[in-house]
Design an enzyme around this catalytic site. Structure first.
Site, PDB file in Angstrom:
ATOM      1  N   LYS A 128      30.746 -71.127 -27.696  1.00 58.04           N
ATOM      2  CA  LYS A 128      30.552 -69.679 -27.633  1.00 58.04           C
ATOM      3  C   LYS A 128      30.133 -69.288 -26.222  1.00 58.04           C
ATOM      4  O   LYS A 128      28.998 -69.491 -25.812  1.00 58.04           O
ATOM      5  CB  LYS A 128      29.481 -69.211 -28.621  1.00 58.04           C
ATOM      6  CG  LYS A 128      29.612 -67.726 -28.889  1.00 58.04           C
ATOM      7  CD  LYS A 128      28.313 -67.001 -29.123  1.00 58.04           C
ATOM      8  CE  LYS A 128      27.530 -66.702 -27.888  1.00 58.04           C
ATOM      9  NZ  LYS A 128      28.185 -65.849 -26.897  1.00 58.04           N
ATOM     10  N   GLU A 139      18.701 -76.082 -22.239  1.00 56.63           N
ATOM     11  CA  GLU A 139      18.652 -75.991 -20.776  1.00 56.63           C
ATOM     12  C   GLU A 139      18.306 -74.549 -20.449  1.00 56.63           C
ATOM     13  O   GLU A 139      19.159 -73.662 -20.552  1.00 56.63           O
ATOM     14  CB  GLU A 139      20.009 -76.367 -20.173  1.00 56.63           C
ATOM     15  CG  GLU A 139      20.493 -77.763 -20.518  1.00 56.63           C
ATOM     16  CD  GLU A 139      19.709 -78.850 -19.805  1.00 56.63           C
ATOM     17  OE1 GLU A 139      18.865 -78.526 -18.947  1.00 56.63           O
ATOM     18  OE2 GLU A 139      19.937 -80.028 -20.112  1.00 56.63           O
ATOM     19  N   CYS A 170      20.081 -71.659 -12.405  1.00 56.72           N
ATOM     20  CA  CYS A 170      18.869 -72.161 -13.060  1.00 56.72           C
ATOM     21  C   CYS A 170      18.129 -73.065 -12.089  1.00 56.72           C
ATOM     22  O   CYS A 170      16.942 -72.917 -11.840  1.00 56.72           O
ATOM     23  CB  CYS A 170      19.239 -72.896 -14.328  1.00 56.72           C
ATOM     24  SG  CYS A 170      20.464 -74.166 -14.064  1.00 56.72           S
ATOM     25  N   GLU A 212      10.817 -66.192 -13.766  1.00 53.56           N
ATOM     26  CA  GLU A 212      12.052 -66.671 -13.153  1.00 53.56           C
ATOM     27  C   GLU A 212      12.687 -65.496 -12.400  1.00 53.56           C
ATOM     28  O   GLU A 212      12.773 -64.384 -12.919  1.00 53.56           O
ATOM     29  CB  GLU A 212      13.042 -67.157 -14.225  1.00 53.56           C
ATOM     30  CG  GLU A 212      14.379 -67.559 -13.614  1.00 53.56           C
ATOM     31  CD  GLU A 212      15.372 -68.121 -14.629  1.00 53.56           C
ATOM     32  OE1 GLU A 212      15.508 -67.564 -15.717  1.00 53.56           O
ATOM     33  OE2 GLU A 212      16.017 -69.137 -14.288  1.00 53.56           O
TER      34      GLU A 212
END
Ligand code: NAD
Length: 479
Positions: A170, A245, A279, A381
């Protein structure tokens, strides 16, 4: 959508428009999948599983190797699609396609090298020996984000298929097109119908159905930490195998003896590649006092070369192209984080503007000196081209600040002092530490985070472990 080798419309008939983030123009549309589509895809993958698991391992390896070759052959088209839907400059898109092909080939080669074990056993219950065998798990869900749609697909699909599983992938609803092209290439390579299926749609609408489906035994997810927590809340009670992750806020420590030039070049790539939507990335840089001014002035000079714009158009040398931020909401959040950094005492040394474009969600790449520890640039982040830099005088303090984050994905240190290298490797809480190296996810090494960056590993031979169940077999009746 691709289900059982057929290209299908959504059961409900609705389409999702895919928009180029540089031009805001619609470039295509995909079906908005619904529960019925997910259920069909999972049932199809389940039906395809026994035959694929029983397929000769060399044949599985051959098919994957062929897929890698086809990806290389179609690299230009794949990169063009990726740039159009994701926004990254064409050269970066080519890099992502190359990385995908490399990863798929890596698992094609690894497929035939998976071994079990033999164990001598005590004979109290009669002579016997033990074997540890590895069995594929069944249907695996592969859920990917918008920043590296192709490499992150490869890190899930390739080890899953290599070890005999079937997959329902997906992609993010805003970056489904290149994924569908890659799925077509896997089919052309000889992956049988139903072994790799792709369901398009919005995560909020179909994600829970996919993750919670009783016939999905394994969920491989890459995305935001908040989404990861939600996925665990569904997959946990159902006792599924999950790898997560998630986000990161990688620290970089640049010591006084560092090769400053090399460190600046690596940090530039680590923070501004993919317009900072990575990331793994250099997200907080701590620089030792003696080289701070040199490092920061070189950094600002290089950041000034970037020219945000349409990824399909090359910048004129010495300017460097940077693509747009993928989503308007993400760009607006970056601006808010930047403003918060300034409110907490940070000084913007360059960048941060959003103007100069008729269309598209752009942000001029920024460097911010010394935003306070409580600022959002430090505590959250930062998923874009904004880099906070900090001066340090005490190495222990630099290590403490490096760890002062909820995240633990990557990290790096720039020094030739073996004691400091040793301490960084041992003391930084992260899934990876690079030494005098760019933050790059090698296919050969296990990759994954700790703390709020998730758990489980992708990449490396270790990733294969999370696509098989170890089973112990005791063989008796030997006399
Ligand atoms: P996201 O969490 O919004 O979406 C990721 C995927 O999850 C998409 O396919 C989305 O449709 C799907 N999703 C959303 N809700 C879901 C649900 N309820 N159930 C199942 N699936 C659902 O992430 P994003 O914004 O696309 O990606 C950016 C984030 O990904 C950043 O935080 C980044 O750090 C992280 N990331 C991590 C890694 C890594 O390897 N650690 C790599 C790349 C990106």
């Amino acid at each position: 959508m691709l289900i059982g080798g057929e290209w299908r419309q959504a059961a409900a008939g609705e389409e999702i428009e895919v928009v180029n983030p540089a031009t805001e123009a619609a470039i295509g549309s995909v079906p908005a999948g619904a529960q019925a589509d997910v259920e069909l895809a999972v049932a199809t993958a389940k039906r395809a599983f026994p035959a694929w698991a029983a397929t000769d391992v060399e044949q599985r390896a051959h098919v994957l190797a062929k897929a890698a070759t086809l990806i290389e052959e179609h690299a230009a088209d794949l990169a063009a699609t990726l740039t159009a839907e994701q926004g990254k400059p064409i050269a970066e898109a080519r890099g992502e396609v190359t990385h995908l092909a490399h990863g798929v080939r890596y698992y094609a080669e690894a497929a035939t090298k998976v071994r079990g074990a033999h164990q001598e056993l005590p004979s109290a219950l009669g002579p016997a020996y033990g074997m540890v065998i590895r069995r594929p798990m069944g249907v695996c869900a592969a859920i990917t984000p918008y920043n590296f749609p192709l490499t992150l697909l490869g890190t899930k699909v390739a080890p899953a298929l290599a070890s005999g599983n079937t997959v329902v992938a997906k992609p993010a609803s805003t970056t489904p097109l290149a994924t569908l092209e890659v799925a077509r290439l896997f089919a052309e390579a000889g992956v049988p119908d139903g072994v790799l299926n792709v369901v398009t749609g919005r995560g909020a609408e179909i994600g829970d159905v996919l993750v919670g489906h009783p016939d999905v035994r394994r969920v491989a997810f890459t995305g935001e930490t908040a989404t990861g927590r939600h996925i665990v809340s569904i997959a946990g009670p159902a006792l599924k195998r999950v790898t997560l992750e998630l986000g990161g806020s990688d620290p970089v420590i640049v010591c006084a003896d560092a090769d400053v030039d090399a460190a600046v070049k690596a940090v530039i790539i680590g923070r501004y590649w993919n317009a900072g939507q990575a990331c793994l990335g250099c997200k907080r840089v701590f620089i030792e006092d003696a080289v701070y001014d040199d490092f920061v002035s070189q950094l600002v000079e290089r950041v000034g070369r970037y020219e945000p714009g349409d990824g399909t158009v090359k910048a004129e040398k010495p300017r460097l192209r940077m693509g747009p931020i993928h989503k308007r909401s993400a760009r607006d959040e970056l601006v808010e984080q930047l403003e918060d950094g300034v409110a907490h005492g940070g000084e913007v040394l360059i960048g941060g503007g959003t103007g100069g474009h008729q269309k598209g969600w752009f942000l001029d790449p920024a460097v911010v000196a010394e935003p306070g520890d409580g600022s959002r640039l430090v505590t959250e982040e930062v998923f874009g081209p904004v880099l906070p830099v900090f001066r340090f005088t005490d190495f222990d303090d630099a290590l403490r600040r490096a760890n002062d984050t909820p995240y633990g994905l990557g990290s790096s240190i720039w020094t030739h002092d073996v004691r400091r290298i040793h301490r960084a490797a041992q003391e930084i809480d992260a899934g990876m530490t690079w030494v005098n190296q760019i933050h790059y996810g090698y296919d050969e090494l296990p990759f994954g985070g700790v703390k709020d960056s998730g758990f489980g590993k992708e990449h490396g031979l270790e990733a294969l472990d999370s696509y098989v169940e170890l089973k112990s077999v005791v063989v008796g009746g030997l006399q």
